[in-house]
Design an enzyme around this catalytic site. Structure first.
Site, PDB file in Angstrom:
ATOM      1  N   ASP A 299      47.212  41.618  37.593  1.00 50.01           N
ATOM      2  CA  ASP A 299      46.830  40.421  37.591  1.00 50.01           C
ATOM      3  C   ASP A 299      47.385  39.491  38.197  1.00 50.01           C
ATOM      4  O   ASP A 299      48.190  38.844  38.087  1.00 50.01           O
ATOM      5  CB  ASP A 299      46.046  40.682  36.322  1.00 50.01           C
TER       6      ASP A 299
ATOM      7  N   GLU B 175      32.013  43.838  34.636  1.00 51.12           N
ATOM      8  CA  GLU B 175      33.530  44.033  34.816  1.00 51.12           C
ATOM      9  C   GLU B 175      33.933  43.454  33.606  1.00 51.12           C
ATOM     10  O   GLU B 175      34.498  42.803  33.363  1.00 51.12           O
ATOM     11  CB  GLU B 175      34.120  44.524  36.185  1.00 51.12           C
TER      12      GLU B 175
END
Length: 262
Positions: free
Chosen positions: A59, A48
């Protein structure tokens, strides 16, 4: 090889797939190619490739810091396709994880075309829902890319149904509420979320957010079709390529120790 073929292979081996995440351009463009190669060499079935972004709301601090370093060291979106192309040349399979704004600014059809040309298989879109993805639906169909949408523990049954109906390749199940980051446990709601999602689709279901060890990978592999690891690999990147390869091998061993769900 398509995502469907990746999961057909892992299922034929009676195991979950290992998906390893690292940002493109971290710590540099060439450095990210080497790190992703180490993830592949360690045994990941799919990588990924993250797109560094200046406002990464999903994140945690580890991946945020990596994104900042990549941007500081000159990463531009054009480099993403170069990195994906390097993964493909290495014999790896890649999907891209990106917030939607960079794709929108680049041009949805143009982005999809360039990703497909580089050998990319699809895009994970953490901040794009199927309701808002008409342009992406059209472009992904035109260029043969898979659409990987996310479900979360807070998703209603109606939302899960709409998400899986719009998805292809696999469905990304976030194991915990909140931002990314390696954790001591993978989230008590992960197994339940996978079961809720599996009731509405035959697509493979991957679990991400939190896995950092072979033991945790084995735990997730007992109920999911793919184990997704990001922050732990980014952390290991600070110790060099060998450390990334070693952790990837530990995780790959973990998914192979557990019989995947039928």
């Amino acid at each position: 090889m398509s995502l469907a073929e990746v999961f057909k292979q892992t299922r034929s081996e009676g195991r979950a797939a290992l998906i390893g995440y690292l940002p493109a351009g971290f710590p540099t463009v060439d450095g990210s190619k080497d790190l992703l190669s180490a993830v592949i060499d360690g045994g990941a079935d799919l990588v990924e490739v993250g797109v560094p972004y200046s406002d990464p709301v999903m994140d945690g601090p580890t991946i945020q810091a990596a994104a900042v370093e990549a941007l500081k060291n000159g990463f531009r979106l054009k480099h993403l396709f170069e990195v994906v192309e390097a993964v493909t040349a290495r014999g790896g399979k890649a999907v891209v994880m990106t917030y939607w704004n960079p794709v929108f600014k680049y041009g949805v059809d143009r982005f999809s075309r360039d990703l497909a040309s580089a050998g990319g298989l699809g895009i994970i879109t953490p901040d794009l829902t199927p309701d808002e993805g008409a342009d992406w639906m059209q472009a992904s169909d035109a260029h043969g890319l898979d659409r990987i949408f996310l479900v979360a523990p807070s998703s209603s049954e109606e939302r899960i149904v709409r998400t899986v109906e719009a998805s292809s390749g696999f469905v990304y199940a976030t194991a915990v509420m909140g931002v990314t980051g390696a954790r001591e446990s993978v989230g008590a709601g992960a197994r339940d979320l996978v079961a809720r999602t599996r009731a509405h689709t035959e697509l493979p279901i991957g679990v991400g957010l939190g896995v950092r060890s072979g033991a945790q990978a084995a735990e997730v592999a007992s109920f999911a079709d793919a184990v997704i690891v990001g922050s732990a690999l980014v952390t290991q990147a600070g110790s060099g390529i060998d450390a990334v390869r070693t952790l990837s091998a530990e995780l790959a061993d973990g998914v192979r120790k557990t019989v995947a769900p039928a």
